[in-house]
Scaffold this motif. Structure first.
Motif, PDB file in Angstrom:
ATOM      1  N   ALA A   1     -61.880-101.040  -0.283  1.00 11.15           N
ATOM      2  CA  ALA A   1     -62.267-102.403  -0.658  1.00 11.15           C
ATOM      3  C   ALA A   1     -63.430-102.409  -1.638  1.00 11.15           C
ATOM      4  O   ALA A   1     -63.532-103.299  -2.492  1.00 11.15           O
ATOM      5  CB  ALA A   1     -62.612-103.203   0.591  1.00 11.15           C
ATOM      6  N   LYS A   2     -64.329-101.417  -1.542  1.00 12.38           N
ATOM      7  CA  LYS A   2     -65.482-101.384  -2.436  1.00 12.38           C
ATOM      8  C   LYS A   2     -65.099-101.081  -3.876  1.00 12.38           C
ATOM      9  O   LYS A   2     -65.866-101.375  -4.797  1.00 12.38           O
ATOM     10  CB  LYS A   2     -66.490-100.336  -1.936  1.00 12.38           C
TER      11      LYS A   2
ATOM     12  N   ARG B   1     -50.743 -99.585  -4.397  1.00 13.42           N
ATOM     13  CA  ARG B   1     -52.021 -98.952  -4.081  1.00 13.42           C
ATOM     14  C   ARG B   1     -52.921 -99.806  -3.193  1.00 13.42           C
ATOM     15  O   ARG B   1     -53.805 -99.285  -2.512  1.00 13.42           O
ATOM     16  CB  ARG B   1     -52.756 -98.617  -5.377  1.00 13.42           C
ATOM     17  N   MET B   2     -52.738-101.115  -3.207  1.00 14.32           N
ATOM     18  CA  MET B   2     -53.648-102.008  -2.498  1.00 14.32           C
ATOM     19  C   MET B   2     -53.797-101.715  -1.006  1.00 14.32           C
ATOM     20  O   MET B   2     -54.914-101.749  -0.479  1.00 14.32           O
ATOM     21  CB  MET B   2     -53.204-103.462  -2.692  1.00 14.32           C
TER      22      MET B   2
ATOM     23  N   ILE C   1     -62.195-102.134  -5.367  1.00 19.70           N
ATOM     24  CA  ILE C   1     -61.050-102.954  -5.753  1.00 19.70           C
ATOM     25  C   ILE C   1     -61.150-103.425  -7.199  1.00 19.70           C
ATOM     26  O   ILE C   1     -60.141-103.688  -7.852  1.00 19.70           O
ATOM     27  CB  ILE C   1     -60.904-104.156  -4.794  1.00 19.70           C
ATOM     28  N   THR C   2     -62.376-103.512  -7.730  1.00 18.99           N
ATOM     29  CA  THR C   2     -62.521-103.935  -9.125  1.00 18.99           C
ATOM     30  C   THR C   2     -61.914-102.919 -10.096  1.00 18.99           C
ATOM     31  O   THR C   2     -61.640-103.261 -11.240  1.00 18.99           O
ATOM     32  CB  THR C   2     -63.999-104.145  -9.464  1.00 18.99           C
ATOM     33  N   ASP C   3     -61.713-101.678  -9.636  1.00 13.44           N
ATOM     34  CA  ASP C   3     -61.063-100.684 -10.497  1.00 13.44           C
ATOM     35  C   ASP C   3     -59.640-101.085 -10.865  1.00 13.44           C
ATOM     36  O   ASP C   3     -59.090-100.603 -11.860  1.00 13.44           O
ATOM     37  CB  ASP C   3     -61.036 -99.316  -9.809  1.00 13.44           C
ATOM     38  N   LEU C   4     -59.032-101.947 -10.024  1.00 13.55           N
ATOM     39  CA  LEU C   4     -57.643-102.338 -10.247  1.00 13.55           C
ATOM     40  C   LEU C   4     -57.511-103.613 -11.077  1.00 13.55           C
ATOM     41  O   LEU C   4     -56.391-104.055 -11.347  1.00 13.55           O
ATOM     42  CB  LEU C   4     -56.936-102.542  -8.903  1.00 13.55           C
ATOM     43  N   LEU C   5     -58.624-104.227 -11.465  1.00 12.63           N
ATOM     44  CA  LEU C   5     -58.533-105.404 -12.328  1.00 12.63           C
ATOM     45  C   LEU C   5     -57.840-105.033 -13.635  1.00 12.63           C
ATOM     46  O   LEU C   5     -57.965-103.896 -14.107  1.00 12.63           O
ATOM     47  CB  LEU C   5     -59.927-105.960 -12.596  1.00 12.63           C
ATOM     48  N   PRO C   6     -57.092-105.946 -14.245  1.00 11.97           N
ATOM     49  CA  PRO C   6     -56.238-105.580 -15.387  1.00 11.97           C
ATOM     50  C   PRO C   6     -56.943-104.814 -16.490  1.00 11.97           C
ATOM     51  O   PRO C   6     -56.377-103.856 -17.032  1.00 11.97           O
ATOM     52  CB  PRO C   6     -55.721-106.935 -15.878  1.00 11.97           C
ATOM     53  N   TRP C   7     -58.180-105.192 -16.863  1.00 20.03           N
ATOM     54  CA  TRP C   7     -58.854-104.498 -17.965  1.00 20.03           C
ATOM     55  C   TRP C   7     -59.281-103.091 -17.557  1.00 20.03           C
ATOM     56  O   TRP C   7     -59.191-102.163 -18.374  1.00 20.03           O
ATOM     57  CB  TRP C   7     -60.028-105.321 -18.462  1.00 20.03           C
TER      58      TRP C   7
END
Length: 528
Positions: free
Chosen positions: A506-507, A500-501, A509-515
Motif C-alpha cells: 500500500a505504501k 498487481r494490486m 501504490i503511487t508507483d502504479l499511477l499512469p505516469w
C-alpha cells in the motif's frame, strides 16, 4: 391618411397638443416595430442554431469544409482503387516482368516492427523445372501482409500441487494465487477488456455480452456487472491517489456535463464534474491528470465539496454555483476565477456565422488574434508567456475592451449581439486574469476535452442505471482519461494494475499511477 384643412386647429396651443399626440403615437409605433424586429432577429437565430445542430458541424474553425474535402478525397481514392482492381481482374494474365506498374510508386508505411511475424514458406523445387538439374538457393523474396484474427479465449488453470510428509504426514501446498477480484473467475486481461470497452469505447454490458456470445463464450450481463462493480472497488485506491494529485495543483480547469440517469418511471438529469490538472501549457514538470465526480443535480454545493481543500486558480465558465468559491474569506484560502475566452467567443461566433452580424464578426476577429498569440507561446515557461502577453496581448485586450463598450452602447441590450457583448464585459476581470499570470490559459478547453468521452458515451449507453452507477462511471473515467492524458493505453494499464494490486504494498501504490507506470515501462525498454 391626409387630414382635411378644415379639421386643423385654429389656435397655436391646440396645434401643439395635436403635434405631441401624433409624435407619441409615432414613437409608440416605432417601438413596436423595433421590438418586432428584435423578435424576428431572435427567432432567425434560434432557427439557424437548430438547423446547424441538426445538419451542421459543431466545430468553429472550418471543420465542416475539411470533412467535406476529406470525404471527397476518400471517395475518389476508393473509386480509383475499384477501377484499377476491376481492370486487373478482367485483363489477361501478363508476364511476371510486365506486372509492375511503372511510374506509380506505392506509398506504403512499413508494418509495425513490434507485431509478431508468422512465416508461411513456399518451398522452391528441388530440381530445375526445365532441365531437371540440381539447384542452389539464391535467397528469398518476402511479401508482408497484415492480418487480424478474432480474440483468443482461454481458460487458465492454476494448479497447486499437494504433498504429504513421509515422516510426520503433514500436508503442504503452495498458497493460492491472488485474484484481481475476490472469488472472481475473470482474469485481469478480461476485466480490463470489460472496463475499457464500457467506459473507454462506450459499449454497454448488454452489447458486450452479445459480442462474447457470438465468439462462443456465454457471459451473462449480471456476471459482467458483478465484475465491473468488484473491479471498481479494487481500483478505488488508484482513483483516490489521482484525485489527491489533481487537487494538489495550483491551477485547475473545471467543467461539467449532463448525464441521463434512470429513476422511477422517468429519467432524471445528473451531472459529471471534471477537474483537470495540466501544467504542460506553461512547461510545468508535474504530470497531467483529471478527476471526475458524479452528482444527481447541478447544485453549487457539489463543486464546493469537490474543491473543499483546494486553493489557487480555477479556470471555468461563468456558472453561478462557483461564486461562493471565489469569496475572499473562504477557507483554506481564496480561489481566483479565470474565465474562458472560448465561451465568450462562442456566443459571438454563432452570431457571426449564422446571422452575419458585422459587430460579432469583428469581435471574433479581434479575439482570434489573442488565440494566435497563445498558440505561439504554448508550452513556454510561465515567465516567457507573461512577457509576451504584456508586450503583444495586453494592447489588443485594451483595444478590444474599449471597442466592446462603444458597441454595447450602440446596440440594443435585448438583442443577441448586446447579450453576447454584455457576457464578455460582465466577466472582464476574470477574462483578463491571464494577463497577470503566465500559468493561466486563455480558455477552458482542457476541461471540455476531458469531458468529451462522457459526452460521446451517453449516446451509446443512453443513461446511467442509478446514482451509484454514475459514481462508478466517474471513478473509472478518472483512470481512463488520466491514462490518455499521459500517453498510456488504458487497457494495457488496467491489465497490469489489476494483476498487481492485490499483492502490491500500500505504501508504494503511487508507483502504479499512469505516469509512473509509463516511466517504469520506458526504463525497462531501454535496458540492455
Amino acid at each position: 391618411m391626409l387630414l382635411d384643412a378644415a379639421s386643423l386647429p385654429d389656435d397655436l396651443a391646440a396645434a401643439h397638443v395635436m403635434i405631441l399626440v401624433e409624435r407619441a403615437a409615432r414613437l409608440e409605433a416605432e417601438a413596436v416595430v423595433s421590438s418586432a424586429r428584435l423578435e424576428i432577429e431572435r427567432l432567425k437565430l434560434l432557427l439557424a442554431k437548430a438547423r446547424r445542430e441538426q445538419y451542421g458541424q459543431s466545430s468553429e474553425r472550418g471543420a465542416k469544409l475539411v470533412d467535406q474535402l476529406e470525404l471527397q478525397l476518400a471517395e475518389l481514392e476508393e473509386t480509383v482503387a475499384e477501377d484499377e482492381a476491376a481492370a486487373e481482374l478482367t485483363a489477361p494474365p501478363a508476364p511476371l516482368e510486365a506486372r509492375a506498374r511503372p511510374g506509380r510508386k506505392p506509398a506504403r508505411r512499413p508494418l509495425p516492427e513490434n507485431l509478431p511475424r508468422e512465416r508461411i514458406v513456399y518451398p522452391a523445387p528441388c530440381s530445375c523445372p526445365k532441365c531437371g538439374g540440381p539447384v542452389r538457393k539464391l535467397g528469398e523474396d518476402i511479401t508482408e501482409m497484415i492480418e487480424c484474427v478474432p480474440r483468443h479465449w482461454k481458460v487458465v488453470e492454476h494448479v497447486r500441487e499437494k504433498v504429504s510428509c513421509r515422516h510426520c504426514e503433514a500436508i503442504s501446498q503452495p498458497p493460492a494465487p491472488s485474484h484481481p477480484i475476490a472469488r472472481g473467475r475473470a482474469g485481469p486481461s478480461l476485466l480490463a477488456l470489460v472496463l475499457a470497452a464500457k467506459y473507454g469505447q462506450h459499449l454497454p454490458l448488454t452489447r458486450q455480452s452479445a459480442i462474447y456470445a457470438r465468439e462462443g463464450v456465454e457471459i451473462d450481463v449480471s456476471t459482467l456487472a458483478d465484475w465491473v462493480g468488484a473491479a471498481t472497488a479494487s481500483l478505488m485506491p488508484m482513483v483516490l491517489e489521482v484525485r489527491t494529485h489533481v487537487f494538489a495543483a495550483e491551477r485547475l480547469h473545471g467543467d461539467d456535463t449532463t448525464v441521463p440517469v434512470l429513476a422511477k418511471k422517468r429519467t432524471k438529469i445528473g451531472r459529471v464534474w471534471g477537474y483537470v490538472r495540466d501544467d504542460r501549457p506553461f512547461g510545468g514538470p508535474d504530470p497531467p491528470a483529471v478527476a471526475f465526480f458524479y452528482s444527481p443535480d447541478r447544485g453549487g454545493e457539489h463543486p464546493e465539496r469537490h474543491l473543499a481543500g483546494f486553493k489557487g486558480i480555477l479556470q471555468a465558465d461563468a456558472y453561478a454555483g462557483f461564486n461562493r468559491l471565489y469569496e475572499p474569506r473562504r477557507k483554506p484560502g481564496p480561489i481566483l476565477e479565470a474565465a474562458c475566452w472560448a465561451h465568450a467567443r462562442r456566443k459571438l461566433f454563432e452570431l457571426a456565422a449564422l446571422s452575419k452580424a458585422p459587430i460579432a464578426a469583428e469581435a471574433v476577429r479581434r479575439i482570434d488574434e489573442l488565440f494566435t498569440i497563445e498558440r505561439e507561446i504554448n508550452g513556454k515557461p510561465a515567465e516567457e508567456r507573461l512577457a509576451v502577453r504584456e508586450e503583444r496581448a495586453k494592447p489588443l485586450v485594451a483595444g478590444l475592451e474599449a471597442w466592446l463598450r462603444v458597441q454595447h452602447e450602440r446596440v440594443s441590450r435585448k438583442s443577441e449581439t448586446g447579450k453576447a457583448i454584455a457576457y464578455a464585459l460582465n466577466h472582464w476581470q476574470a477574462l483578463t486574469r491571464f494577463l497577470e499570470d503566465g500559468r493561466i490559459c486563455i480558455s477552458n478547453n482542457a476541461a471540455e476535452r476531458a469531458l468529451r468521452g462522457v459526452a460521446l458515451g451517453r449516446r451509446n449507453w443512453t443513461f446511467a442505471g442509478s446514482d451509484r452507477g454514475g459514481e462508478r462511471a466517474a471513478a473509472i473515467y478518472t483512470l481512463i482519461e488520466t491514462c490518455k492524458l499521459n500517453g498510456v493505453d488504458p487497457q494495457a494499464w488496467l491489465v497490469d494494475v489489476l494483476a498487481r494490486m492485490p499483492d502490491y504494498p500500500a505504501k508504494r501504490i503511487t508507483d502504479l499511477l499512469p505516469w509512473n507506470w509509463r516511466a517504469e515501462r520506458l526504463a525497462v525498454a531501454v535496458e540492455p
